[in-house]
Design an enzyme around this catalytic site. Structure first.
Site, PDB file in Angstrom:
ATOM      1  N   GLU A  83       0.835  -1.191   0.000  1.00  0.00           N
ATOM      2  CA  GLU A  83       0.000   0.000   0.000  1.00  0.00           C
ATOM      3  C   GLU A  83       0.878   1.253   0.000  1.00  0.00           C
ATOM      4  OE1 GLU A  83      -3.704   1.728   2.701  1.00  0.00           O
ATOM      5  OE2 GLU A  83      -2.085   0.603   3.668  1.00  0.00           O
ATOM      6  N   LYS A 186     -10.277   0.666  -1.271  1.00  0.00           N
ATOM      7  CA  LYS A 186     -10.169   0.379   0.164  1.00  0.00           C
ATOM      8  C   LYS A 186     -11.390   0.889   0.927  1.00  0.00           C
ATOM      9  CE  LYS A 186      -7.046   1.158   4.113  1.00  0.00           C
ATOM     10  NZ  LYS A 186      -5.812   1.857   4.535  1.00  0.00           N
ATOM     11  N   CYS A 219      -4.698  -3.254   4.095  1.00  0.00           N
ATOM     12  CA  CYS A 219      -4.287  -2.759   5.402  1.00  0.00           C
ATOM     13  C   CYS A 219      -5.389  -2.871   6.464  1.00  0.00           C
ATOM     14  CB  CYS A 219      -3.766  -1.328   5.280  1.00  0.00           C
ATOM     15  SG  CYS A 219      -2.668  -0.844   6.646  1.00  0.00           S
TER      16      CYS A 219
END
Length: 500
Positions: A83, A186, A219
């Site tokens: 990321e 995300k 993440c």
């Protein structure tokens, strides 16, 4: 650091898979992840022109190119980059503008950027990633910044920002011939001023000829229901995890939770992290329920990238997520009628939460620590060579974590305390010399429980035995650690309570 698949059959039996699933593995594949030291923009709050932003990103893309070539030479069929690896961090909504590209939805547009570079404007990064995949004949997964137009609406409930566009933290996947096959925005942002949360959670997976289906998360997503649990409930057992993870002992170090998640969810996890001493970022790995290939930088190590490559099995489709051993009978370890009364406890802060703790006194013992109705049990025995000046405690917490994110947890953890004071339990400790044999058990209100054993100098150990029962009881047994115990943890997530 590599835990070999010698654990394979024992671990399969522990979770009740048995020989049928092991025998169904008729193929393997080679995966690679790259922990990247990002070449940063020295002042991310000042907007750059598109040309200057491209010049910056091409420095990181040049590193990606080298690592993709190296991975391909080692037989990798897929490589994962982290990321924020192309542009870095700490941009504002306006200052990231030069880094944005509009990424087409591959479910609607079939596009090979390397072969059709003129089809869409301002897609130079996508073209280079596509050609990288094509040149090295492997799947390439990268993270970049996406911009999408949205209709401005006057309704108060409209999710369209006032500037008329969405900006997303985005994973892209390019097939080995360069075709764009997946795009994921995300869902769970972590203090990311430059980006928007998608209007609806995206559940994105893609098919490969060598390993079947992979799901995409990024993440902070790994701690939340959407999209992660939905992917698992759909039968996805191989997850790709670009991350820029800030390490936090004693419970959420990068490799510690990556390993715990792979074990608890019974999945393969391909995790690529950033390498930054200043931001406390390191820790990447290739994890299956049976083995792990991982890297975690130690204090004083050179601040440099690291490529990991491993051959791993293709996992079959699970009948249901997080299958448990179908028995409600006693595990034979902790849950006995002669269990002692709850131990004398004290409260100390760990991970910003008020844990109830009890000391591990003597060379062996049996403890019970409760936080309200949630109780953790421990049987332990210290090795004869243990240091007398190292202090350990059993901690329990049940509640909603509210610092840097809001989520409901139930946690049982054995931790080395930083000193002899009660307030030192829960502080970050990296090294230990005391070896403990233990059985740790909790009665959880959720089937989503993630087990881990972390010993000195960031070494992961495969628990000897983990059993999940239908009554919510989870038992982890381990002995003969290779190093001093830092943390042994059962980390339970109660997703249904996150918004209460």
């Amino acid at each position: 650091m590599l835990l070999y698949a010698a654990f394979l059959v024992a671990w399969a039996s522990t979770f009740g898979f048995g020989q049928a699933e092991v025998a169904s593995w008729d193929s393997t594949y080679v995966a690679a992840v790259y922990e990247h030291r990002v070449i940063l923009n020295p002042d991310p709050h000042i907007p750059l022109s598109r040309l200057d932003a491209l010049q910056h990103m091409r420095k990181n893309l040049a590193v990606y190119e080298e690592q993709a070539a190296l991975a391909a030479r080692q037989g990798a069929q897929i490589v994962v980059f982290p990321e924020d690896g192309l542009q870095g961090f700490n941009f504002s909504r306006s200052s990231i503008s030069g880094y944005l590209e509009t990424i087409p939805d591959p479910q609607e547009d079939t596009w090979n950027p390397c072969m059709e570079p003129g089809r869409f404007n301002n897609t130079e990064v996508q073209q280079q990633l596509s050609c990288m995949a094509r040149r090295h004949n492997l799947y390439v997964v990268a993270n970049m910044a996406d911009v999408q137009p949205c209709p401005l609406k006057t309704e108060p409930t409209s999710s369209c920002p006032s500037d008329g566009r969405w900006q997303f933290n985005t994973n892209v996947v390019f097939r080995s011939d360069g075709l764009l096959v997946a795009r994921y925005h995300k869902q769970n942002l972590y203090f990311e001023e430059a980006f928007d949360t998608p209007p609806q959670p995206e559940i994105i997976s893609f098919e490969t000829p060598f390993a079947g289906r992979f799901g995409l998360i990024t993440c902070f997503d790994i701690l939340f229901y959407e999209p992660m649990v939905t992917l698992l409930e759909k039968g996805v057992r191989q997850l790709i995890f670009p991350t820029a993870w800030i390490n936090q002992l004693p419970l959420l170090d990068s490799i510690q939770f990556q390993r715990a998640f792979s074990l608890g969810a019974d999945v393969t996890l391909l995790a690529a992290n950033i390498r930054s001493d200043r931001l406390i970022m390191t820790g990447s790995g290739i994890y299956t329920p049976f083995a792990a290939t991982y890297h975690h930088a130690q204090s004083g190590d050179p601040e440099e990238g690291r490529l990991l490559v491993a051959r791993i099995p293709v996992l079959g489709v699970a009948a249901e997520y997080c299958r448990v051993k179908e028995t409600a009978t006693d595990s034979g370890y902790c849950h006995h009628d002669d269990s002692p009364l709850p131990s004398s406890t004290f409260t100390s802060t760990m991970m910003y939460d008020p844990f109830k703790f009890a000391w591990l006194n003597g060379t062996e013992g049996h403890l019970i620590v409760c936080d309200g109705a949630f109780c953790c049990r421990l049987q332990f025995q210290r090795s004869p060579q243990s240091k007398s000046d190292e202090f350990y405690a059993l901690g329990a917490f049940a509640g909603t974590h509210t610092v840097n994110g809001r989520y409901a947890v139930q946690v049982c953890a054995v931790v080395r305390c930083a000193g002899s004071e009660a307030s030192s339990c829960g502080q970050e400790v990296e090294e230990a010399e005391t070896k403990l044999d233990f059985v740790l058990e909790g009665e959880f209100g959720s089937k989503y429980v993630y087990p881990s054993v972390l010993v000195s100098r960031y070494i992961l150990e495969q628990p000897e035995h983990v059993e999940k029962n239908t009554d919510g009881r989870v038992t982890m047994k381990h002995s003969n650690t290779t190093g001093g115990l830092v943390t042994a943890c059962l980390y339970g997530r109660l997703y249904r309570l996150d918004n209460e």
